[in-house]
Scaffold this active site. Sequence first.
Site, PDB file in Angstrom:
ATOM      1  N   ARG A 139      49.606  70.289  39.484  1.00 45.41           N
ATOM      2  CA  ARG A 139      48.223  70.054  39.904  1.00 45.41           C
ATOM      3  C   ARG A 139      47.772  68.598  39.771  1.00 45.41           C
ATOM      4  O   ARG A 139      46.711  68.215  40.257  1.00 45.41           O
ATOM      5  CB  ARG A 139      47.272  70.961  39.105  1.00 45.41           C
ATOM      6  CG  ARG A 139      47.272  72.382  39.640  1.00 45.41           C
ATOM      7  CD  ARG A 139      46.238  73.218  38.950  1.00 45.41           C
ATOM      8  NE  ARG A 139      46.672  73.659  37.635  1.00 45.41           N
ATOM      9  CZ  ARG A 139      45.858  74.034  36.655  1.00 45.41           C
ATOM     10  NH1 ARG A 139      44.550  74.006  36.832  1.00 45.41           N
ATOM     11  NH2 ARG A 139      46.325  74.442  35.497  1.00 45.41           N
ATOM     12  N   LYS A 187      53.538  64.333  34.314  1.00 42.45           N
ATOM     13  CA  LYS A 187      52.193  64.536  33.770  1.00 42.45           C
ATOM     14  C   LYS A 187      51.953  63.814  32.456  1.00 42.45           C
ATOM     15  O   LYS A 187      50.919  63.148  32.284  1.00 42.45           O
ATOM     16  CB  LYS A 187      51.929  66.034  33.587  1.00 42.45           C
ATOM     17  CG  LYS A 187      50.553  66.302  33.003  1.00 42.45           C
ATOM     18  CD  LYS A 187      50.136  67.737  33.134  1.00 42.45           C
ATOM     19  CE  LYS A 187      50.729  68.589  32.067  1.00 42.45           C
ATOM     20  NZ  LYS A 187      50.170  69.961  32.113  1.00 42.45           N
ATOM     21  N   GLY A 217      60.322  78.137  30.829  1.00 43.17           N
ATOM     22  CA  GLY A 217      59.266  78.615  29.950  1.00 43.17           C
ATOM     23  C   GLY A 217      59.212  77.846  28.641  1.00 43.17           C
ATOM     24  O   GLY A 217      60.145  77.124  28.281  1.00 43.17           O
ATOM     25  N   ASP A 256      50.588  67.403  26.479  1.00 43.43           N
ATOM     26  CA  ASP A 256      49.463  67.160  27.393  1.00 43.43           C
ATOM     27  C   ASP A 256      48.106  67.431  26.748  1.00 43.43           C
ATOM     28  O   ASP A 256      47.124  67.673  27.424  1.00 43.43           O
ATOM     29  CB  ASP A 256      49.632  67.985  28.668  1.00 43.43           C
ATOM     30  CG  ASP A 256      49.662  69.479  28.394  1.00 43.43           C
ATOM     31  OD1 ASP A 256      49.577  69.873  27.214  1.00 43.43           O
ATOM     32  OD2 ASP A 256      49.769  70.259  29.358  1.00 43.43           O
ATOM     33  N   TYR A 272      38.869  33.839  30.628  1.00 44.39           N
ATOM     34  CA  TYR A 272      40.029  34.677  30.327  1.00 44.39           C
ATOM     35  C   TYR A 272      40.824  34.021  29.209  1.00 44.39           C
ATOM     36  O   TYR A 272      41.240  32.864  29.331  1.00 44.39           O
ATOM     37  CB  TYR A 272      40.933  34.849  31.560  1.00 44.39           C
ATOM     38  CG  TYR A 272      42.258  35.470  31.172  1.00 44.39           C
ATOM     39  CD1 TYR A 272      42.296  36.762  30.659  1.00 44.39           C
ATOM     40  CD2 TYR A 272      43.452  34.752  31.262  1.00 44.39           C
ATOM     41  CE1 TYR A 272      43.498  37.333  30.252  1.00 44.39           C
ATOM     42  CE2 TYR A 272      44.658  35.323  30.860  1.00 44.39           C
ATOM     43  CZ  TYR A 272      44.672  36.613  30.354  1.00 44.39           C
ATOM     44  OH  TYR A 272      45.847  37.169  29.944  1.00 44.39           O
TER      45      TYR A 272
HETATM   46  C1  UD1 Z   1      50.677  77.910  26.946  1.00 44.82           C
HETATM   47  C2  UD1 Z   1      50.775  79.170  26.117  1.00 44.82           C
HETATM   48  C3  UD1 Z   1      49.392  79.803  26.022  1.00 44.82           C
HETATM   49  C4  UD1 Z   1      48.406  78.811  25.421  1.00 44.82           C
HETATM   50  C5  UD1 Z   1      48.414  77.505  26.203  1.00 44.82           C
HETATM   51  C6  UD1 Z   1      47.618  76.467  25.470  1.00 44.82           C
HETATM   52  C7  UD1 Z   1      53.020  80.058  26.474  1.00 44.82           C
HETATM   53  C8  UD1 Z   1      53.824  81.096  27.146  1.00 44.82           C
HETATM   54  N1  UD1 Z   1      51.718  80.098  26.719  1.00 44.82           N
HETATM   55  O1  UD1 Z   1      50.298  78.302  28.240  1.00 44.82           O
HETATM   56  O2  UD1 Z   1      49.442  80.953  25.192  1.00 44.82           O
HETATM   57  O3  UD1 Z   1      47.110  79.387  25.406  1.00 44.82           O
HETATM   58  O4  UD1 Z   1      49.754  77.012  26.338  1.00 44.82           O
HETATM   59  O5  UD1 Z   1      47.493  75.312  26.225  1.00 44.82           O
HETATM   60  O6  UD1 Z   1      53.554  79.276  25.713  1.00 44.82           O
HETATM   61  N2  UD1 Z   1      56.730  73.228  29.174  1.00 44.82           N
HETATM   62  C9  UD1 Z   1      58.046  72.821  29.077  1.00 44.82           C
HETATM   63  N3  UD1 Z   1      59.012  73.589  29.652  1.00 44.82           N
HETATM   64  C10 UD1 Z   1      58.744  74.748  30.278  1.00 44.82           C
HETATM   65  C11 UD1 Z   1      57.396  75.163  30.381  1.00 44.82           C
HETATM   66  C12 UD1 Z   1      56.423  74.384  29.802  1.00 44.82           C
HETATM   67  O7  UD1 Z   1      58.331  71.781  28.491  1.00 44.82           O
HETATM   68  O8  UD1 Z   1      59.699  75.391  30.751  1.00 44.82           O
HETATM   69  C13 UD1 Z   1      55.685  72.410  28.541  1.00 44.82           C
HETATM   70  C14 UD1 Z   1      54.680  71.853  29.535  1.00 44.82           C
HETATM   71  O9  UD1 Z   1      55.108  70.586  30.002  1.00 44.82           O
HETATM   72  C15 UD1 Z   1      53.420  71.773  28.694  1.00 44.82           C
HETATM   73  C16 UD1 Z   1      53.598  72.862  27.662  1.00 44.82           C
HETATM   74  O10 UD1 Z   1      54.957  73.210  27.657  1.00 44.82           O
HETATM   75  O11 UD1 Z   1      53.333  70.541  28.021  1.00 44.82           O
HETATM   76  C17 UD1 Z   1      52.741  74.091  27.953  1.00 44.82           C
HETATM   77  O12 UD1 Z   1      53.155  74.627  29.183  1.00 44.82           O
HETATM   78  P1  UD1 Z   1      52.112  75.243  30.198  1.00 44.82           P
HETATM   79  O13 UD1 Z   1      52.832  75.750  31.379  1.00 44.82           O
HETATM   80  O14 UD1 Z   1      50.993  74.292  30.414  1.00 44.82           O
HETATM   81  O15 UD1 Z   1      51.608  76.498  29.327  1.00 44.82           O
HETATM   82  P2  UD1 Z   1      50.321  77.333  29.559  1.00 44.82           P
HETATM   83  O16 UD1 Z   1      50.510  78.217  30.742  1.00 44.82           O
HETATM   84  O17 UD1 Z   1      49.149  76.457  29.539  1.00 44.82           O
END
Ligand code: UD1
Length: 431
Positions: free
Chosen positions: A17, A24, A83, A108, A338
């Site tokens: 997004r 990001k 995940g 993030d 500057y």
């Molecule tokens: C996750 C939590 C959710 C929580 C929320 C808080 C899980 C399954 N869910 O959801 O319960 O309320 O965070 O913000 O954990 N990432 C990876 N590799 C992956 C997937 C994600 O490194 O395969 C990283 C992303 O870059 C990010 C973080 O993990 O920094 C969270 O991933 P994101 O997909 O944003 O999780 P949410 O759906 O927000």
Amino acid sequence: MEKEIRAIILGAGKGTRMKSNLPKVLHEIFAKPLIGWVLDSINNLPYKNESIVVIGHGAHDVEEYLNHNYKYVRTTLQKEQLGTGHAVAQAVPMLHGYLGTLIIACGDTPLLTTKTLHKLIQFHEEKGADLTVMTTEFDDPTGYGRIIRNTKDEIMKIVEQKDATDEQKGIKEVNTGVYCVDWAKIRKAFNELSNNNAQGEYYLTDIIKWARDNQYKVLGYLSDDNEEIYGVNSRQHLAVASNLMKKRYLNELMEQGVTIVDPDSTYISPDTTIGVDTIIYPNTYIEGKNKIAKKCKIGPMAHLRGGCEVGSGCKIGNFVELKNAQIAKNSNVCHLSYIGDAEIGNHVNIGAGTIFANYNSITKEKKRSKLEDGVSIGSNSVIVAPVHIGEDALVAASSCITKDVEAHALAMSRGHQKEIKNWVKSNKEKK
Ligand code: UD1
Ligand code: CA
């Protein structure tokens, strides 16, 4: 022995997004990437610490940034984003032999503070928990994992938005995505997670249920500040997070005795410290690490870009830009100047429109200049680095200074003024 903790920070996600070519976690607030804010919060904990960042999308860029700025941080590559649980699993081999307390956080969430992390760790250890998940409450919890408690108020599991029943969707207590675990026990969970859920992902949140099933002590630490876990998923979120960070810090500064004339138009990076009775005038933008002492006047419309030290009683006026500049006490840079890569003494006066030419565009090198106490620079001068200007020396207005100036001397480098009598009159008559 000094207490030690480890941290795993998740930063492999794409951030679809953001609609960006930049990963990001490299998007910036006050010239520092989101992941930098999270790493700094962990670093500032009063423990010896070591972080592992899970990288994936834009891995090369993230790694390069970390190598330059956080040499001690290790990375691990998650080739496919299967995940959050799968992400943590990638770091397991790197923690071989580590049996202590471990923090898991996301890359993030730039607003997460050291104070809150510290409270979470203390809570976890004082209560003798094996797994503590930090939770918070939202009036609108949409999108977050919901915290499911039993009748004894114990946390049973976390249910993701997409897997939740309508009843569960009504729960306002959510998972912040920050966990504190006893690694010796919880590391085993990462061999046993499944992806049997609505998103077909390995959920990190499933370690809660796993820990309970294995008779480990699971607790929730409810944080009352739900702003801190604000996660950035879009440009709109980035703007909101920037604003929250700035508001929070301006309030802190005002509580410490700094006057902020117009908080709405003032931006100050939390990496900048400011002494009491300093006044910050409107439209001032301060990014990076800076130290501003007491009783200064900064702005309106000043821009400090990091690496600056401003001593007490200085005036940094309108349309003045500073970068890597150390200015001692009671000096004035009041208008349109500057100053980059310079050391400036006490009671120095820099006239309007003075430029420090610090950058050689051919060699790409930056050079420093030094001005001793009491120096006065006339308006519209250029100081071509590297030069040294001795104590009490005076530079005449509109000079281009390329050589050192001795103490107490007058340096002048401009054409002498000529006057041709009646030049205008005779030219008009010729027409
Ligand atoms: C996750 C939590 C959710 C929580 C929320 C808080 C899980 C399954 N869910 O959801 O319960 O309320 O965070 O913000 O954990 N990432 C990876 N590799 C992956 C997937 C994600 O490194 O395969 C990283 C992303 O870059 C990010 C973080 O993990 O920094 C969270 O991933 P994101 O997909 O944003 O999780 P949410 O759906 O927000
Ligand atoms: Ca997601």
